[in-house]
Write a protein that holds these residues in place. Structure first.
Motif, PDB file in Angstrom:
ATOM      1  N   LEU B 224      25.254 -16.897  -0.127  1.00  7.27           N
ATOM      2  CA  LEU B 224      25.080 -17.725   0.822  1.00  7.27           C
ATOM      3  C   LEU B 224      24.038 -17.863   1.662  1.00  7.27           C
ATOM      4  CD1 LEU B 224      28.777 -17.652   2.306  1.00  7.27           C
ATOM      5  CD2 LEU B 224      27.864 -19.493   1.082  1.00  7.27           C
ATOM      6  N   GLU B 225      23.445 -16.593   1.999  1.00  9.59           N
ATOM      7  CA  GLU B 225      22.113 -16.593   2.839  1.00  9.59           C
ATOM      8  C   GLU B 225      20.978 -16.761   1.908  1.00  9.59           C
ATOM      9  OE1 GLU B 225      22.083 -12.845   4.781  1.00  9.59           O
ATOM     10  OE2 GLU B 225      24.096 -13.439   5.789  1.00  9.59           O
ATOM     11  N   GLY B 226      21.006 -16.521   0.511  1.00  5.69           N
ATOM     12  CA  GLY B 226      20.020 -16.692  -0.308  1.00  5.69           C
ATOM     13  C   GLY B 226      19.991 -18.249  -1.223  1.00  5.69           C
ATOM     14  N   PRO B 227      20.333 -18.029  -2.290  1.00  8.65           N
ATOM     15  CA  PRO B 227      20.270 -19.211  -3.239  1.00  8.65           C
ATOM     16  C   PRO B 227      21.205 -20.103  -2.780  1.00  8.65           C
ATOM     17  CG  PRO B 227      20.775 -17.214  -4.559  1.00  8.65           C
ATOM     18  CD  PRO B 227      20.604 -16.737  -3.205  1.00  8.65           C
ATOM     19  N   GLY B 228      22.311 -19.845  -2.209  1.00  6.08           N
ATOM     20  CA  GLY B 228      23.421 -20.615  -1.818  1.00  6.08           C
ATOM     21  C   GLY B 228      22.982 -21.443  -0.641  1.00  6.08           C
ATOM     22  N   ALA B 229      22.114 -21.096   0.130  1.00  7.66           N
ATOM     23  CA  ALA B 229      21.874 -22.002   1.432  1.00  7.66           C
ATOM     24  C   ALA B 229      21.449 -23.085   1.402  1.00  7.66           C
ATOM     25  CB  ALA B 229      20.941 -20.801   2.259  1.00  7.66           C
ATOM     26  N   LEU B 230      20.396 -23.260   0.498  1.00  5.14           N
ATOM     27  CA  LEU B 230      19.806 -24.742   0.117  1.00  5.14           C
ATOM     28  C   LEU B 230      20.950 -25.619  -0.464  1.00  5.14           C
ATOM     29  CD1 LEU B 230      17.154 -26.274  -0.116  1.00  5.14           C
ATOM     30  CD2 LEU B 230      17.143 -25.754  -2.475  1.00  5.14           C
ATOM     31  N   LEU B 231      21.832 -25.103  -1.293  1.00 11.63           N
ATOM     32  CA  LEU B 231      22.938 -25.885  -1.680  1.00 11.63           C
ATOM     33  C   LEU B 231      23.741 -26.412  -0.496  1.00 11.63           C
ATOM     34  CD1 LEU B 231      23.824 -24.015  -5.072  1.00 11.63           C
ATOM     35  CD2 LEU B 231      22.787 -26.202  -4.754  1.00 11.63           C
ATOM     36  N   GLN B 232      24.358 -25.384   0.155  1.00 14.89           N
ATOM     37  CA  GLN B 232      24.968 -25.820   1.358  1.00 14.89           C
ATOM     38  C   GLN B 232      24.489 -26.811   2.338  1.00 14.89           C
ATOM     39  OE1 GLN B 232      27.907 -24.818   0.473  1.00 14.89           O
ATOM     40  NE2 GLN B 232      26.835 -23.477  -1.141  1.00 14.89           N
ATOM     41  N   GLN B 233      23.052 -26.622   2.640  1.00 16.06           N
ATOM     42  CA  GLN B 233      22.508 -27.446   3.333  1.00 16.06           C
ATOM     43  C   GLN B 233      22.329 -29.009   2.997  1.00 16.06           C
ATOM     44  OE1 GLN B 233      18.638 -25.435   4.210  1.00 16.06           O
ATOM     45  NE2 GLN B 233      19.627 -24.046   5.503  1.00 16.06           N
ATOM     46  N   GLN B 234      22.437 -29.129   1.648  1.00 20.01           N
ATOM     47  CA  GLN B 234      22.401 -30.473   0.967  1.00 20.01           C
ATOM     48  C   GLN B 234      23.751 -31.008   1.146  1.00 20.01           C
ATOM     49  OE1 GLN B 234      21.008 -29.322  -2.843  1.00 20.01           O
ATOM     50  NE2 GLN B 234      18.987 -29.285  -2.366  1.00 20.01           N
ATOM     51  N   THR B 235      24.877 -30.137   1.422  1.00 19.01           N
ATOM     52  CA  THR B 235      26.131 -30.615   1.628  1.00 19.01           C
ATOM     53  C   THR B 235      26.121 -31.546   2.759  1.00 19.01           C
ATOM     54  OG1 THR B 235      27.114 -28.582   0.730  1.00 19.01           O
ATOM     55  CG2 THR B 235      28.537 -30.202   1.735  1.00 19.01           C
ATOM     56  N   PRO B 236      26.612 -32.971   2.462  1.00 20.76           N
ATOM     57  CA  PRO B 236      26.640 -33.846   3.665  1.00 20.76           C
ATOM     58  C   PRO B 236      27.732 -33.188   4.793  1.00 20.76           C
ATOM     59  CG  PRO B 236      27.423 -34.885   1.800  1.00 20.76           C
ATOM     60  CD  PRO B 236      27.169 -33.469   1.344  1.00 20.76           C
ATOM     61  N   LYS B 237      27.090 -33.298   6.228  1.00 23.44           N
ATOM     62  CA  LYS B 237      28.236 -32.943   7.109  1.00 23.44           C
ATOM     63  C   LYS B 237      29.025 -34.148   7.633  1.00 23.44           C
ATOM     64  CE  LYS B 237      28.130 -30.787  11.581  1.00 23.44           C
ATOM     65  NZ  LYS B 237      26.978 -30.314  12.725  1.00 23.44           N
ATOM     66  N   LEU B 238      30.186 -33.872   7.955  1.00 27.60           N
ATOM     67  CA  LEU B 238      31.331 -35.032   8.267  1.00 27.60           C
ATOM     68  C   LEU B 238      30.805 -35.224   9.764  1.00 27.60           C
ATOM     69  CD1 LEU B 238      33.656 -36.439   6.657  1.00 27.60           C
ATOM     70  CD2 LEU B 238      35.155 -35.108   7.967  1.00 27.60           C
ATOM     71  N   ASP B 239      30.935 -36.610  10.037  1.00 22.04           N
ATOM     72  CA  ASP B 239      30.673 -37.118  11.337  1.00 22.04           C
ATOM     73  C   ASP B 239      31.934 -36.526  12.169  1.00 22.04           C
ATOM     74  OD1 ASP B 239      29.289 -38.979  13.254  1.00 22.04           O
ATOM     75  OD2 ASP B 239      31.095 -39.823  13.272  1.00 22.04           O
ATOM     76  N   PRO B 240      31.791 -36.262  13.520  1.00 18.42           N
ATOM     77  CA  PRO B 240      32.857 -35.528  14.460  1.00 18.42           C
ATOM     78  C   PRO B 240      33.734 -36.709  14.678  1.00 18.42           C
ATOM     79  CG  PRO B 240      30.823 -34.996  15.340  1.00 18.42           C
ATOM     80  CD  PRO B 240      30.343 -35.671  14.099  1.00 18.42           C
ATOM     81  N   ALA B 241      33.324 -38.171  14.600  1.00 19.54           N
ATOM     82  CA  ALA B 241      34.420 -39.226  14.825  1.00 19.54           C
ATOM     83  C   ALA B 241      35.260 -39.238  13.491  1.00 19.54           C
ATOM     84  CB  ALA B 241      33.615 -40.450  14.991  1.00 19.54           C
ATOM     85  N   GLN B 242      34.569 -39.146  12.434  1.00 19.58           N
ATOM     86  CA  GLN B 242      35.240 -39.133  11.166  1.00 19.58           C
ATOM     87  C   GLN B 242      36.209 -38.191  10.925  1.00 19.58           C
ATOM     88  OE1 GLN B 242      32.574 -39.828   7.829  1.00 19.58           O
ATOM     89  NE2 GLN B 242      31.370 -41.526   9.149  1.00 19.58           N
ATOM     90  N   TRP B 243      35.494 -36.765  11.259  1.00 23.20           N
ATOM     91  CA  TRP B 243      36.650 -35.581  11.255  1.00 23.20           C
ATOM     92  C   TRP B 243      37.858 -35.748  12.250  1.00 23.20           C
ATOM     93  CZ3 TRP B 243      37.657 -30.529   9.755  1.00 23.20           C
ATOM     94  CH2 TRP B 243      38.610 -29.874  10.484  1.00 23.20           C
ATOM     95  N   ARG B 244      37.714 -36.348  13.382  1.00 24.06           N
ATOM     96  CA  ARG B 244      38.898 -36.418  14.172  1.00 24.06           C
ATOM     97  C   ARG B 244      39.829 -37.600  13.651  1.00 24.06           C
ATOM     98  NH1 ARG B 244      34.962 -36.635  18.728  1.00 24.06           N
ATOM     99  NH2 ARG B 244      34.912 -34.455  19.378  1.00 24.06           N
ATOM    100  N   THR B 245      39.218 -38.542  13.053  1.00 23.68           N
ATOM    101  CA  THR B 245      40.017 -39.754  12.292  1.00 23.68           C
ATOM    102  C   THR B 245      40.882 -38.891  11.155  1.00 23.68           C
ATOM    103  OG1 THR B 245      38.328 -41.251  12.831  1.00 23.68           O
ATOM    104  CG2 THR B 245      40.037 -41.795  11.427  1.00 23.68           C
ATOM    105  N   LEU B 246      40.224 -37.991  10.331  1.00 22.57           N
ATOM    106  CA  LEU B 246      40.634 -37.430   9.383  1.00 22.57           C
ATOM    107  C   LEU B 246      41.948 -36.336   9.906  1.00 22.57           C
ATOM    108  CD1 LEU B 246      38.173 -36.277   6.747  1.00 22.57           C
ATOM    109  CD2 LEU B 246      39.809 -38.031   6.345  1.00 22.57           C
ATOM    110  N   LEU B 247      41.671 -35.961  10.961  1.00 23.93           N
ATOM    111  CA  LEU B 247      42.771 -34.986  11.557  1.00 23.93           C
ATOM    112  C   LEU B 247      44.073 -35.730  11.783  1.00 23.93           C
ATOM    113  CD1 LEU B 247      41.344 -32.550  14.045  1.00 23.93           C
ATOM    114  CD2 LEU B 247      41.996 -31.957  11.860  1.00 23.93           C
TER     115      LEU B 247
END
Lengths: 58, 986
Positions: B224-247
């Motif tokens: 996660l700190e090495g090769p995976g870090a870049l892949l995770q950073q490319q993952t879109p982050k859910l907008d807080p409002a969208q997260w709350r709506t999903l909840l």
């Protein structure tokens, strides 16, 4: 009823603050299991409140 | 198709069918009782059955979500955890309503609360449309997984086979009875088994990811700190409002999706079990969610370019058994969800579409007809999932399909919250709000999905972030329109009376004021006759008997209160069978209330019985108030005076213990009856006091269980602004007091006669003295022996008359305590003789032999008149106690310084119960009017004044029966001085 208030507070407070949980995904510094640890703590709290409710109803 | 691939398809078939066979085995094992009941009924089984929430989405959709939104996938789990965390204020009230009114689905609940069959039908249609994509996901994941494993396109056909087997399971174990309500141990256990399988599969995949693909947690962290870090950073982050709506969407889905509503509320589970799930289900979901990121990271670490993220578990290793594990987990999740959705939806469609369109006629095979309809619908629902997959699903990703379902179901959330927390909401507001919200959802999300239409531009979308996903815009707009219309229309339109009462019944802080109306059916057995018009003879009699048994009533029951409860129970049972709308129609039509001139009153007894039932759930102030209510009730129940309360409609509301003892009628048997159906003489007696304007009614003569009573009745009308009407009646038993009063009157009359006799005696005395003087003169005036003889006889006779008159005067003047006691010598023989004279004057007792054997030499100190009075009383009692041919002896003697004076009879003796009170005033064994009950009391008092005592022996020593009364008196001594009698309190 006080127990219910705590629950309501927890749920709505958690609802508003919950987007913070998502921060750990792209942060290499944060332990990957952090959201699950917080979640586990919440379950323990609910269990404690449930035990308290049982005592209250006796 | 080559041989190798064909073998692989066979392998998948064997794997899938083998698992489903295991599921059937589990069902049979529970049904045959091979699994102990303590296991099948354990609360953990219920929690695991609730794990059906974790559908195929949890196995595949969450991984896809993790790939597209990082920890945003947790919304699916945390939304449901939040709903169960709120169980005490959210789920428990729903459980209370559904259990009380036998509501089996969300549509039942809406139809009941908003008093509209259209509300139920609308919710059913919404559920059907919303659940279809979710059902499709279950089949789609099966088909796609098979395609991946076998590298073929055979997934659709194999999935159809699995669907058929799953439908057979649902029909055999879930739709065996026409009643959808009640606990299905077999089904719950099977679903719990599936939850265990999918949990183990997910945990197994997590272990594979962490320790086989990675080399433990440390290696994962390094990646996660090495090769995976870049892949995770490319993952879109859910907008807080969208997260709350999903909840919010997943929160609503957790208890409103038909299958979850069915398990949470239709299965007869305890409140305690539901509350236990408030922490146990989130724990289950935590364990299910934990492996999701591990699987995704493991798959990413092996191949950074995964085409379909949902099936990453199949791609993270080359081991076939890892794929098999993922497939079994997916099959367990999908089959459980499909079974429960099919059962829940079939009930809703049956009750709110089929039966509403075609109400059941009186038919002999009603139950069979309902059962086959239900089974057909179960199969149809499961097959529709497969059709959806084939037609629509395969062209879309899991996230799009799932969100379309969850946004649709969330349209019922405003109505549900209003149902629980806003009694002011009405059916117009709910239906218009729901239609508008559903319209937006259909237009913006569902129809474009189904028919591959272009996504329309929604109004107000400029208010949200640019680039916000369609589901987010549709959710906000549809819920806003829905809520707004619900509130505005409810505020500006009227709520009907029936809806108001249902709203109060559903409201969390409901103050339910149940009303009393008489029913047209007079007895419980009439119910069967009336209901037979709708259900047929067999079903009607079965339903009535079921309700009678549940309430512990008999077919002869006539009490209005009991009949109303019976009606409610039948309606609730029919509601479980064919939905609340149809049940209410049948009951309203065939078991109607009589709306005549009878005043409408609150059903206090019903409210009380419900408070008793819910007592353990009351806390805080409510519990204290209930304690106070019980205290006041006990005060009335244990009041030592008879008390009954009647409502304005003459229904008996209270009948306390004292009244039960007095009347010989238990409160339980008459509470809830009408006054005129009480046993005689109560209807007339209570009617008399209710009708009269002058209370109390004093000393009403009645005969209760063969004895005469005199009752005094007081009445108070319960009135005032807070009053619920009615009258309270106090019933005092004045029988003893009435008897004492009669005795006093009798004694006073006797005393008057005594005084009269004394006056007459005094008047007789003067002429007698004249006659005696004349006889004396005659003796002086003649020497004729014959005349002298005659004069002597006249004088002897006048002396005798004088003596009798003196005795009578003396007796009449006796008993006055203020007269001092003379200490003159009194010969007992003389007293005995006087008493005999007086006794002989009475006409009664002529056949009793009285013998006087009192020796002349027994002389006591005392008052001759009072002692005569004592002896007359004792002789009178002795003579009355003897029957025909009885014998009474008087005798006396000396013993040291005392004289004893005894009257012995051979009569009936003294009852041991009376003996203790023998010398108390008004103690008598003679019939009323014949004895005053004062004689022995007076005798005791006089002997006490003479410093003597009385002994009673009944029967006397050596005699089989009779009584001997011995008086002990001090002997006369020469040096005795006169003493004064002292007043005694005896």
């Amino acid at each position: 009823m006080y127990v219910y208030r705590i629950m309501l507070f927890l749920v709505f407070g958690g609802y508003l603050l919950s987007p913070l949980l998502m921060n750990g995904w792209s942060d290499p510094e944060a332990a990957w299991y952090r959201p699950f640890a917080i979640w586990g703590g919440l379950i323990a709290l609910t269990l404690w409140l449930e035990q308290k409710r049982k005592l209250d109803e006796r | 198709m080559n041989v190798e691939m064909h073998v692989e398809i066979v392998g998948v078939l064997l794997l899938g069918l083998g698992y489903l066979a295991l599921l059937f085995g589990c069902g049979f094992a529970v049904e045959r009782g091979w699994v102990p009941v303590r296991i099948t009924r354990h609360p953990i089984v219920y929690t695991l059955a609730l794990g059906v929430y974790a559908s195929a989405w949890a196995i595949y959709g969450s991984v896809e979500m993790a790939a597209h939104a990082g920890f945003g996938f947790l919304a699916y789990y945390l939304g449901a955890a939040g709903a169960f965390l709120l169980a005490p204020v959210l789920l428990v009230p729903i459980q209370r309503i559904t259990r009380t009114y036998q509501l089996t689905s969300l549509a039942d609940l809406f139809a009941f609360r908003f008093r509209s069959r259209w509300a139920g039908t609308l919710v059913t249609i919404v559920s059907l449309l919303a659940v279809l994509p979710l059902l499709g996901i279950q089949v789609q994941t099966l088909g796609e997984a098979i395609n991946i494993i076998t590298a073929s396109q055979a997934g659709g056909s194999v999935a159809l086979l699995f669907c058929a087997v799953i439908a057979a399971f649902a029909v055999i174990f879930g739709a065996r009875h026409s009643q959808s309500h009640g606990r299905h141990d077999t089904l719950l256990s099977a679903i719990a088994f599936e939850s265990i399988v999918k949990l183990l599969a997910m945990l197994g995949l997590g272990v594979v990811a962490l320790w086989m693909v990675f080399d433990g947690p440390g290696d994962l962290q390094l990646w996660l700190e090495g090769p995976g870090a870049l892949l995770q950073q490319q993952t879109p982050k859910l907008d807080p409002a969208q997260w709350r709506t999903l909840l919010l969407l997943f929160f609503a889905a957790a208890f409103m999706m038909p299958h979850l509503f069915h398990i949470s509320f239709s299965e007869s589970l305890s409140r305690h079990t539901l509350l236990q799930a408030s922490w146990a289900l989130p724990l289950f979901l935590l364990l299910m969610a934990l492996p999701v990121p591990l699987i995704w990271w493991a798959a990413q670490s092996v191949n950074p370019d995964i085409p379909i993220a949902a099936y990453a578990a199949y791609l993270m290793t080359e081991h076939w058994w890892v794929g098999a594990l993922a497939f079994i987990g997916g099959l367990a999740a999908a089959s459980g969800t499909m079974i429960m959705i099919a059962l829940a939806l079939s009930g809703m469609v049956l009750n709110h579409i089929v039966l509403v369109a075609r109400p059941p006629e009186a038919r002999s095979d009603l139950y069979g007809w309902l059962l086959w309809l239900r089974r057909g619908l179960v199969v149809a629902v499961i097959i529709s999932g497969w059709v959806f997959y084939q037609w629509v699903g395969r062209h879309h990703g899991l996230i799009g399909l799932g969100l379309a379902a969850f946004v649709g179901m969330a349209q019922c959330l405003p109505g549900m919250l209003a149902l629980l927390y806003w009694p002011g909401a009405n059916r117009k507001g709910m239906i218009i709000g729901l239609i508008a919200g559903v319209g937006v959802w259909l237009w913006g999300l569902w129809l474009p999905l189904m028919f591959s239409l272009p996504v329309p531009t929604l109004p107000f979308t400029p208010l949200t972030d640019t680039g916000a996903p369609v589901w987010y815009n549709v959710t906000l707009l549809s819920l806003a329109v829905n809520i707004l219309l619900l509130i505005v229309i409810s505020l500006f339109t009227r709520i009907s009376e029936g809806e108001q009462s249902a709203a109060e019944a559903c409201s969390v802080d409901a103050v339910i004021r149940s009303k009393r109306f008489p029913l047209e059916a007079a007895t419980a057995s009439d119910f069967s006759t009336h209901l037979a018009h709708a259900l047929g003879d067999e079903a009607a009699s079965r339903e009535v008997n079921r309700a009678l048994q549940a309430l512990n009533l008999t077919p002869q029951e006539r009490r209005p209160y009991a009949l109303r409860r019976l009606r409610d129970r039948i309606q609730a049972n029919l509601s479980g069978l064919m939905g609340p709308s149809v049940a209410r129609d049948i009951v309203d039509r065939y078991l109607p209330y009589r709306h005549d001139d009878t005043p409408e009153t609150d059903d206090i007894h019903f409210v009380e019985s419900r408070l008793e039932a819910y007592r353990s759930r009351l806390t805080g102030l409510a519990r204290e108030l209930d304690g106070l209510r019980r205290h006041h009730r006990q005060t009335l129940a244990y009041l030592p005076v008879g008390l009954c309360v009647l409502g304005d409609d003459d229904e008996l509301l209270m009948w306390n213990q004292a009244l039960s003892q007095l009347s010989g009628i238990s409160g339980e048997s008459v509470i809830g009856s009408r006054r005129d159906s009480l046993p005689a003489p109560w209807p007339g007696l209570l009617g008399g006091v209710l009708e009269t304007t002058s209370t109390p009614l004093y000393k009403q003569a009645v005969t209760l269980h063969g004895k005469d009573y005199f009752l005094t009745l007081h009445k108070a009308i319960l009135s005032g602004s807070d009053s619920r009407g009615g009258s309270v009646i106090l019933i005092e038993d004045h029988t003893e007091m009435k008897w004492l009063e009669d005795e006093l009157v009798h004694a006073a009359r006797l005393a008057s006669i005594g005084q009269l006799a004394a006056g007459v005696a005094h008047e007789i005395g003067n002429p007698i003295t004249g006659i005696s003087s004349l006889a004396q003169n005659l003796r002086y005036d003649t020497n004729d022996p014959a005349l002298l003889e005659t004069a002597d006889q006249i004088q002897q006779l006048t002396q005798r008359v004088t003596k009798i008159v003196n005795s009578l005067v003396g007796f009449a003047h006796g008993g006055r305590q203020s007269v001092p006691l003379p200490a003159s010598p009194v010969a007992l023989a003389s007293i005995s003789e006087d008493a005999l004279h007086l006794i002989h004057l009475a006409r009664s007792g002529e056949d009793v032999t009285l013998t006087n054997e009192t020796p002349d030499d027994v002389v006591v100190r005392g008052d001759a008149q009072r002692l005569t009075q004592v002896m007359v009383n004792l002789l009178s009692n002795a003579r009355d106690a003897c029957g025909k041919g009885g014998e009474v002896h008087m005798t006396a003697g000396r013993h040291e310084q005392l004289a004893w004076w005894r009257i012995t009879d051979n009569g009936q003796g003294i009852d041991p119960r009376v003996r203790e009170h023998l010398f108390e005033p008004f103690t008598t064994t003679k019939p009323a009017g014949e004895g005053t009950g004062l004689g022995l009391s007076l005798a005791y008092q006089i002997i006490n004044e003479h410093q003597g005592k009385i002994d009673v022996a009944s029967p006397p020593p050596g005699q089989p029966r009779g009584t001997a009364i011995t008086l002990w008196l001090p002997l006369y001594q020469q040096d005795d001085q006169p003493t004064h009698a002292q007043d005694s309190d005896c």
